[in-house]
Scaffold this motif. Structure first.
Motif, PDB file in Angstrom:
ATOM      1  N   VAL A 217      42.926  -5.521  -9.078  1.00 39.26           N
ATOM      2  CA  VAL A 217      41.769  -5.840  -8.235  1.00 39.26           C
ATOM      3  C   VAL A 217      40.839  -6.807  -8.964  1.00 39.26           C
ATOM      4  O   VAL A 217      40.400  -7.826  -8.401  1.00 39.26           O
ATOM      5  CB  VAL A 217      41.002  -4.559  -7.841  1.00 39.26           C
ATOM      6  CG1 VAL A 217      39.681  -4.923  -7.159  1.00 39.26           C
ATOM      7  CG2 VAL A 217      41.840  -3.701  -6.911  1.00 39.26           C
ATOM      8  N   ALA A 218      40.572  -6.512 -10.226  1.00 37.22           N
ATOM      9  CA  ALA A 218      39.675  -7.372 -11.005  1.00 37.22           C
ATOM     10  C   ALA A 218      40.268  -8.760 -11.180  1.00 37.22           C
ATOM     11  O   ALA A 218      39.556  -9.779 -11.056  1.00 37.22           O
ATOM     12  CB  ALA A 218      39.393  -6.733 -12.361  1.00 37.22           C
ATOM     13  N   ASP A 219      41.563  -8.827 -11.475  1.00 37.30           N
ATOM     14  CA  ASP A 219      42.225 -10.120 -11.701  1.00 37.30           C
ATOM     15  C   ASP A 219      42.234 -10.973 -10.433  1.00 37.30           C
ATOM     16  O   ASP A 219      41.977 -12.183 -10.477  1.00 37.30           O
ATOM     17  CB  ASP A 219      43.661  -9.906 -12.192  1.00 37.30           C
ATOM     18  CG  ASP A 219      43.725  -9.371 -13.609  1.00 37.30           C
ATOM     19  OD1 ASP A 219      42.688  -9.411 -14.307  1.00 37.30           O
ATOM     20  OD2 ASP A 219      44.802  -8.904 -14.013  1.00 37.30           O
ATOM     21  N   VAL A 220      42.546 -10.353  -9.302  1.00 36.21           N
ATOM     22  CA  VAL A 220      42.616 -11.101  -8.040  1.00 36.21           C
ATOM     23  C   VAL A 220      41.226 -11.584  -7.629  1.00 36.21           C
ATOM     24  O   VAL A 220      41.056 -12.727  -7.175  1.00 36.21           O
ATOM     25  CB  VAL A 220      43.257 -10.247  -6.927  1.00 36.21           C
ATOM     26  CG1 VAL A 220      43.201 -10.975  -5.585  1.00 36.21           C
ATOM     27  CG2 VAL A 220      44.708  -9.924  -7.274  1.00 36.21           C
ATOM     28  N   ARG A 221      40.221 -10.755  -7.807  1.00 36.12           N
ATOM     29  CA  ARG A 221      38.847 -11.180  -7.482  1.00 36.12           C
ATOM     30  C   ARG A 221      38.409 -12.314  -8.391  1.00 36.12           C
ATOM     31  O   ARG A 221      37.710 -13.248  -7.957  1.00 36.12           O
ATOM     32  CB  ARG A 221      37.892  -9.993  -7.582  1.00 36.12           C
ATOM     33  CG  ARG A 221      38.104  -8.936  -6.512  1.00 36.12           C
ATOM     34  CD  ARG A 221      36.909  -7.991  -6.423  1.00 36.12           C
ATOM     35  NE  ARG A 221      37.177  -6.872  -5.524  1.00 36.12           N
ATOM     36  CZ  ARG A 221      37.154  -6.936  -4.200  1.00 36.12           C
ATOM     37  NH1 ARG A 221      36.880  -8.084  -3.603  1.00 36.12           N
ATOM     38  NH2 ARG A 221      37.397  -5.869  -3.464  1.00 36.12           N
ATOM     39  N   ASP A 222      38.812 -12.270  -9.640  1.00 34.86           N
ATOM     40  CA  ASP A 222      38.468 -13.336 -10.571  1.00 34.86           C
ATOM     41  C   ASP A 222      39.162 -14.644 -10.178  1.00 34.86           C
ATOM     42  O   ASP A 222      38.580 -15.732 -10.294  1.00 34.86           O
ATOM     43  CB  ASP A 222      38.861 -12.927 -11.995  1.00 34.86           C
ATOM     44  CG  ASP A 222      38.451 -13.971 -13.032  1.00 34.86           C
ATOM     45  OD1 ASP A 222      37.238 -14.263 -13.125  1.00 34.86           O
ATOM     46  OD2 ASP A 222      39.330 -14.489 -13.744  1.00 34.86           O
ATOM     47  N   TYR A 223      40.391 -14.540  -9.683  1.00 30.88           N
ATOM     48  CA  TYR A 223      41.197 -15.714  -9.344  1.00 30.88           C
ATOM     49  C   TYR A 223      40.799 -16.326  -7.995  1.00 30.88           C
ATOM     50  O   TYR A 223      40.735 -17.542  -7.845  1.00 30.88           O
ATOM     51  CB  TYR A 223      42.673 -15.307  -9.317  1.00 30.88           C
ATOM     52  CG  TYR A 223      43.652 -16.432  -9.104  1.00 30.88           C
ATOM     53  CD1 TYR A 223      43.823 -17.435 -10.051  1.00 30.88           C
ATOM     54  CD2 TYR A 223      44.436 -16.485  -7.949  1.00 30.88           C
ATOM     55  CE1 TYR A 223      44.736 -18.464  -9.862  1.00 30.88           C
ATOM     56  CE2 TYR A 223      45.360 -17.502  -7.746  1.00 30.88           C
ATOM     57  CZ  TYR A 223      45.491 -18.492  -8.710  1.00 30.88           C
ATOM     58  OH  TYR A 223      46.389 -19.502  -8.518  1.00 30.88           O
ATOM     59  N   MET A 224      40.517 -15.453  -6.995  1.00 28.09           N
ATOM     60  CA  MET A 224      40.278 -15.915  -5.627  1.00 28.09           C
ATOM     61  C   MET A 224      38.822 -15.849  -5.206  1.00 28.09           C
ATOM     62  O   MET A 224      38.466 -16.348  -4.141  1.00 28.09           O
ATOM     63  CB  MET A 224      41.132 -15.103  -4.649  1.00 28.09           C
ATOM     64  CG  MET A 224      42.621 -15.332  -4.782  1.00 28.09           C
ATOM     65  SD  MET A 224      43.116 -17.016  -4.337  1.00 28.09           S
ATOM     66  CE  MET A 224      42.755 -17.044  -2.574  1.00 28.09           C
ATOM     67  N   GLY A 225      37.985 -15.215  -6.002  1.00 28.98           N
ATOM     68  CA  GLY A 225      36.554 -15.172  -5.699  1.00 28.98           C
ATOM     69  C   GLY A 225      36.250 -14.549  -4.354  1.00 28.98           C
ATOM     70  O   GLY A 225      36.772 -13.493  -3.989  1.00 28.98           O
ATOM     71  N   GLY A 226      35.414 -15.224  -3.571  1.00 27.05           N
ATOM     72  CA  GLY A 226      34.949 -14.701  -2.296  1.00 27.05           C
ATOM     73  C   GLY A 226      36.002 -14.626  -1.221  1.00 27.05           C
ATOM     74  O   GLY A 226      35.747 -14.074  -0.142  1.00 27.05           O
ATOM     75  N   LYS A 227      37.188 -15.175  -1.469  1.00 27.35           N
ATOM     76  CA  LYS A 227      38.263 -15.084  -0.484  1.00 27.35           C
ATOM     77  C   LYS A 227      38.833 -13.672  -0.393  1.00 27.35           C
ATOM     78  O   LYS A 227      39.544 -13.346   0.561  1.00 27.35           O
ATOM     79  CB  LYS A 227      39.394 -16.072  -0.826  1.00 27.35           C
ATOM     80  CG  LYS A 227      39.090 -17.512  -0.477  1.00 27.35           C
ATOM     81  CD  LYS A 227      38.968 -17.710   1.030  1.00 27.35           C
ATOM     82  CE  LYS A 227      38.770 -19.159   1.413  1.00 27.35           C
ATOM     83  NZ  LYS A 227      38.612 -19.329   2.881  1.00 27.35           N
ATOM     84  N   VAL A 228      38.561 -12.839  -1.377  1.00 23.75           N
ATOM     85  CA  VAL A 228      39.065 -11.472  -1.362  1.00 23.75           C
ATOM     86  C   VAL A 228      38.101 -10.604  -0.550  1.00 23.75           C
ATOM     87  O   VAL A 228      36.894 -10.602  -0.804  1.00 23.75           O
ATOM     88  CB  VAL A 228      39.203 -10.911  -2.791  1.00 23.75           C
ATOM     89  CG1 VAL A 228      39.834  -9.520  -2.755  1.00 23.75           C
ATOM     90  CG2 VAL A 228      40.042 -11.846  -3.656  1.00 23.75           C
ATOM     91  N   TYR A 229      38.631  -9.883   0.426  1.00 17.49           N
ATOM     92  CA  TYR A 229      37.790  -8.987   1.212  1.00 17.49           C
ATOM     93  C   TYR A 229      37.212  -7.900   0.311  1.00 17.49           C
ATOM     94  O   TYR A 229      37.841  -7.467  -0.663  1.00 17.49           O
ATOM     95  CB  TYR A 229      38.596  -8.325   2.329  1.00 17.49           C
ATOM     96  CG  TYR A 229      39.151  -9.280   3.355  1.00 17.49           C
ATOM     97  CD1 TYR A 229      38.321  -9.936   4.270  1.00 17.49           C
ATOM     98  CD2 TYR A 229      40.520  -9.522   3.431  1.00 17.49           C
ATOM     99  CE1 TYR A 229      38.844 -10.793   5.222  1.00 17.49           C
ATOM    100  CE2 TYR A 229      41.051 -10.382   4.387  1.00 17.49           C
ATOM    101  CZ  TYR A 229      40.212 -11.022   5.272  1.00 17.49           C
ATOM    102  OH  TYR A 229      40.717 -11.880   6.210  1.00 17.49           O
TER     103      TYR A 229
END
Length: 282
Positions: A217-229
């Motif tokens: 979760v942390a990695d994906v949010r870091d990579y995609m930013g605000g695109k993650v719901y």
């Protein structure tokens, strides 16, 4: 449940408004793609939207999960893509108010052989949805459940879509699969659909007891930013059980954690759509 075609919802969208087409796509299998299509569609319908789930996977799991038996699929998205039927003729009602389905059959597996040499092969679905949008129906959302591969069916979905919803399982190789999908989206944007965007990434099968899930979760949010719901879909046994009864989890068990998560996700989707509309109007 009756699968006779019934009249579309009586209330039409605002003048000139086409339904928003969201492709639910990920080339990896087992990430919760079909589960997301079914339950996001149900949650949107419960929120007052008028939703069509379009099953573009030859396995037909979205159709089964919405209670449409294989024996009752006299016409399907296969017939639409090969030009034998307009989309309106294959749409059937589900047991969920305001939720319709365009079912699939195994015939879809051979569609590439049938239309692969035609000039409009990548735009068959886009044209079908456009024809549907010009008719007397009231759909506000079309959710396309894509197969777990980057083939002509997925390309048709991306060419027809306004945006893509990407389900991503909280597992070790999540980012690797996401990178491949983003590359495909860029290729489709440059050649077939310049307006295509990523609507959002939804993290699925989250296990709070597993440190790896939290790290993903942390990695994906870091990579995609605000695109993650903001909403994360938990691993939930009721979500897994519901398709075997031909029901969305919101119908099977409204109070379970999975149902509550999909209702929150639908609220996020609607909010993002509202913000987009406001930006375009401004």
């Amino acid at each position: 449940m009756s699968t006779d075609v019934v009249p579309f919802p009586g209330e039409a969208p605002a003048a000139g408004r086409r339904p928003r087409v969201l492709a639910v796509a990920n080339q990896k299998g087992g990430v919760g793609k079909t589960t997301t299509a079914i339950n996001l569609g149900t949650a949107l319908a419960a929120s007052g939207e008028r939703v069509l789930v379009l099953d573009l996977d030859p396995q037909g799991n979205a159709s089964t999960g919405l209670g449409i038996d294989r024996r009752n699929r006299s016409a399907s998205t296969y017939d639409v893509l090969i030009g034998d039927a307009p989309l309106a003729d294959v749409v059937v009602p589900t047991s969920v108010p305001h939720l319709w389905l365009a079912p699939s059959t195994l015939d879809l597996a051979g569609v590439e052989l049938e239309i692969g040499q035609t000039r409009d092969r990548a735009f068959r679905l886009r044209n079908a949805v456009r024809d549907l949008a010009s008719g007397p129906n009231g759909f506000t959302y079309v959710l396309v459940d894509c197969p777990p591969s980057l083939n002509l069916l997925t390309v048709n979905a991306m060419a027809a879509a306004n945006a893509i919803v990407v389900p991503l399982q909280c597992e070790f190789f999540a980012l690797e699969g996401l990178t491949q999908l983003l590359e495909t989206v860029e290729q489709v944007k440059s050649t077939l659909n310049p307006d295509l965007t990523i609507h959002g990434v939804v993290l699925t099968m989250y296990d709070a007891r597993n440190n790896l899930s939290a790290q993903v979760v942390a990695d994906v949010r870091d990579y995609m930013g605000g695109k993650v719901y903001n909403t994360v879909i938990p691993r939930n046994v009721r979500v897994s059980e519901a398709p075997s009864y031909g029901k969305p989890v919101l119908v099977y068990d409204l109070k379970c954690a999975g149902s509550e998560a999909y209702l929150r996700l639908a609220t996020e989707v609607i909010q993002r759509e509202k913000e987009l509309t406001e930006r375009l109007a401004g």
